[in-house]
Design a protein around this motif. Sequence first.
Motif, PDB file in Angstrom:
ATOM      1  N   GLN A  19       0.843  -1.190   0.000  1.00 21.84           N
ATOM      2  CA  GLN A  19       0.000   0.000   0.000  1.00 21.84           C
ATOM      3  C   GLN A  19       0.883   1.246   0.000  1.00 21.84           C
ATOM      4  N   THR A  20       0.279   2.354  -0.360  1.00 23.81           N
ATOM      5  CA  THR A  20       0.965   3.646  -0.352  1.00 23.81           C
ATOM      6  C   THR A  20       0.167   4.616   0.496  1.00 23.81           C
ATOM      7  N   ALA A  21       0.837   5.316   1.390  1.00 19.72           N
ATOM      8  CA  ALA A  21       0.208   6.367   2.190  1.00 19.72           C
ATOM      9  C   ALA A  21       0.631   7.709   1.614  1.00 19.72           C
ATOM     10  N   MET A  22      -0.313   8.408   1.002  1.00 17.45           N
ATOM     11  CA  MET A  22      -0.035   9.721   0.436  1.00 17.45           C
ATOM     12  C   MET A  22      -0.347  10.776   1.484  1.00 17.45           C
ATOM     13  N   VAL A  23       0.619  11.663   1.738  1.00 18.03           N
ATOM     14  CA  VAL A  23       0.523  12.608   2.851  1.00 18.03           C
ATOM     15  C   VAL A  23       0.623  14.041   2.339  1.00 18.03           C
ATOM     16  N   SER A  24      -0.265  14.888   2.823  1.00 20.52           N
ATOM     17  CA  SER A  24      -0.137  16.316   2.566  1.00 20.52           C
ATOM     18  C   SER A  24      -0.258  17.061   3.889  1.00 20.52           C
ATOM     19  N   VAL A  25       0.452  18.171   3.995  1.00 20.92           N
ATOM     20  CA  VAL A  25       0.498  18.969   5.229  1.00 20.92           C
ATOM     21  C   VAL A  25       0.304  20.434   4.870  1.00 20.92           C
ATOM     22  N   GLU A  26      -0.541  21.117   5.630  1.00 19.59           N
ATOM     23  CA  GLU A  26      -0.717  22.551   5.463  1.00 19.59           C
ATOM     24  C   GLU A  26      -0.598  23.218   6.825  1.00 19.59           C
ATOM     25  N   VAL A  27       0.167  24.297   6.887  1.00 17.86           N
ATOM     26  CA  VAL A  27       0.323  25.071   8.122  1.00 17.86           C
ATOM     27  C   VAL A  27       0.090  26.534   7.781  1.00 17.86           C
ATOM     28  N   PHE A  28      -0.821  27.173   8.510  1.00 17.96           N
ATOM     29  CA  PHE A  28      -1.145  28.574   8.301  1.00 17.96           C
ATOM     30  C   PHE A  28      -0.898  29.328   9.601  1.00 17.96           C
ATOM     31  N   VAL A  29      -0.106  30.367   9.538  1.00 19.67           N
ATOM     32  CA  VAL A  29       0.209  31.166  10.722  1.00 19.67           C
ATOM     33  C   VAL A  29      -0.283  32.587  10.498  1.00 19.67           C
ATOM     34  N   GLY A  30      -1.058  33.104  11.437  1.00 19.08           N
ATOM     35  CA  GLY A  30      -1.555  34.467  11.307  1.00 19.08           C
ATOM     36  C   GLY A  30      -2.373  34.867  12.512  1.00 19.08           C
ATOM     37  N   ALA A  31      -2.729  36.128  12.578  1.00 17.29           N
ATOM     38  CA  ALA A  31      -3.487  36.638  13.713  1.00 17.29           C
ATOM     39  C   ALA A  31      -4.971  36.312  13.591  1.00 17.29           C
ATOM     40  N   GLU A  32      -5.450  36.111  12.362  1.00 17.37           N
ATOM     41  CA  GLU A  32      -6.866  35.881  12.132  1.00 17.37           C
ATOM     42  C   GLU A  32      -7.129  34.418  11.786  1.00 17.37           C
ATOM     43  N   GLU A  33      -8.410  34.035  11.948  1.00 17.84           N
ATOM     44  CA  GLU A  33      -8.810  32.683  11.578  1.00 17.84           C
ATOM     45  C   GLU A  33      -8.716  32.519  10.066  1.00 17.84           C
ATOM     46  N   ARG A  34      -8.196  31.402   9.662  1.00 22.73           N
ATOM     47  CA  ARG A  34      -8.067  31.122   8.233  1.00 22.73           C
ATOM     48  C   ARG A  34      -9.429  30.827   7.622  1.00 22.73           C
ATOM     49  N   ARG A  35      -9.660  31.333   6.424  1.00 22.41           N
ATOM     50  CA  ARG A  35     -10.875  31.013   5.690  1.00 22.41           C
ATOM     51  C   ARG A  35     -10.633  29.740   4.897  1.00 22.41           C
ATOM     52  N   ARG A  36     -11.332  28.702   5.279  1.00 16.66           N
ATOM     53  CA  ARG A  36     -11.063  27.385   4.708  1.00 16.66           C
ATOM     54  C   ARG A  36     -12.010  27.082   3.557  1.00 16.66           C
ATOM     55  N   SER A  37     -11.520  26.275   2.648  1.00 21.12           N
ATOM     56  CA  SER A  37     -12.389  25.705   1.640  1.00 21.12           C
ATOM     57  C   SER A  37     -13.135  24.544   2.285  1.00 21.12           C
ATOM     58  N   PRO A  38     -14.258  24.120   1.719  1.00 18.91           N
ATOM     59  CA  PRO A  38     -15.030  23.020   2.334  1.00 18.91           C
ATOM     60  C   PRO A  38     -14.183  21.772   2.482  1.00 18.91           C
ATOM     61  N   VAL A  39     -14.417  21.048   3.581  1.00 19.08           N
ATOM     62  CA  VAL A  39     -13.713  19.793   3.817  1.00 19.08           C
ATOM     63  C   VAL A  39     -14.244  18.743   2.852  1.00 19.08           C
ATOM     64  N   THR A  40     -13.376  18.002   2.230  1.00 20.00           N
ATOM     65  CA  THR A  40     -13.794  17.058   1.193  1.00 20.00           C
ATOM     66  C   THR A  40     -13.827  15.620   1.674  1.00 20.00           C
ATOM     67  N   VAL A  41     -13.556  15.388   2.953  1.00 19.84           N
ATOM     68  CA  VAL A  41     -13.592  14.030   3.492  1.00 19.84           C
ATOM     69  C   VAL A  41     -14.723  13.944   4.494  1.00 19.84           C
ATOM     70  N   GLY A  42     -15.652  13.041   4.305  1.00 19.86           N
ATOM     71  CA  GLY A  42     -16.724  12.847   5.261  1.00 19.86           C
ATOM     72  C   GLY A  42     -17.612  14.064   5.409  1.00 19.86           C
ATOM     73  N   ALA A  43     -18.155  14.223   6.612  1.00 20.50           N
ATOM     74  CA  ALA A  43     -19.102  15.306   6.870  1.00 20.50           C
ATOM     75  C   ALA A  43     -18.426  16.652   6.993  1.00 20.50           C
ATOM     76  N   GLY A  44     -17.181  16.651   7.420  1.00 15.24           N
ATOM     77  CA  GLY A  44     -16.422  17.901   7.515  1.00 15.24           C
ATOM     78  C   GLY A  44     -16.804  18.717   8.724  1.00 15.24           C
ATOM     79  N   GLY A  45     -16.418  19.983   8.701  1.00 13.14           N
ATOM     80  CA  GLY A  45     -16.677  20.877   9.817  1.00 13.14           C
ATOM     81  C   GLY A  45     -15.592  21.910   9.865  1.00 13.14           C
ATOM     82  N   SER A  46     -15.835  22.958  10.623  1.00 13.07           N
ATOM     83  CA  SER A  46     -14.847  24.038  10.689  1.00 13.07           C
ATOM     84  C   SER A  46     -14.119  23.993  12.007  1.00 13.07           C
ATOM     85  N   THR A  47     -12.898  24.490  12.016  1.00 12.41           N
ATOM     86  CA  THR A  47     -12.143  24.553  13.257  1.00 12.41           C
ATOM     87  C   THR A  47     -12.693  25.671  14.119  1.00 12.41           C
ATOM     88  N   GLY A  48     -12.512  25.543  15.403  1.00 10.14           N
ATOM     89  CA  GLY A  48     -13.026  26.536  16.320  1.00 10.14           C
ATOM     90  C   GLY A  48     -12.186  27.796  16.336  1.00 10.14           C
TER      91      GLY A  48
END
Length: 200
Positions: free
Chosen positions: A85-114
Amino acid sequence: MMKSPLFLLAACALATGCAAPAYVSPVQVTRFVSETPAFLGQGTVEVVAAPGSDAASLEYEIYANAIRLELEELGYRIVPDDGNQTAMVSVEVFVGAEERRRSPVTVGAGGSTGTYGSGLGAGIGINLGSLSGPPPERIEREIFVALQGNEMTTNLWEGRATMVATSNSDFAEDAAAAARMADALFAGFPGNSGETIEVE
């Protein structure tokens, strides 16, 4: 004589620049399991960077290593290439004073971070921000892992983990955050398909 809370708060800010409290969110995890997960958690697996990811970056390697450790605990044997099997990995890190505006989650039901914030200063006529310096930075992280079979046409399993921490918390550094997020991502593996959970 007992001092009022307002006096103590103002004195603290004036004397020492009261530090803003650290914040760490739960890890939010969403997973998808295929209808034929017979080979999950066994055999050999190669961990690779997902398309568009920088496999040579130190940041990626920190998270990839945390994922390798979790996969080994599940029963996989990590190999450099030609795994079952192959495990494909992606990582995103966002640093800032404000909450990041996210695109919709594409896995399962999704949800937004607090979001995070402090109630200090509510109803108090002093500007604590100017006395205590700028607030700590907000660090949003997201890791995504897809487990594929040799044919690499369909995903046997997908998982996404997100977390928010401030730069003055115990999880400001990638090494600590990666271990926590990878542990949450694979908790109760493979998990319930389409379900979003929060892991403290």
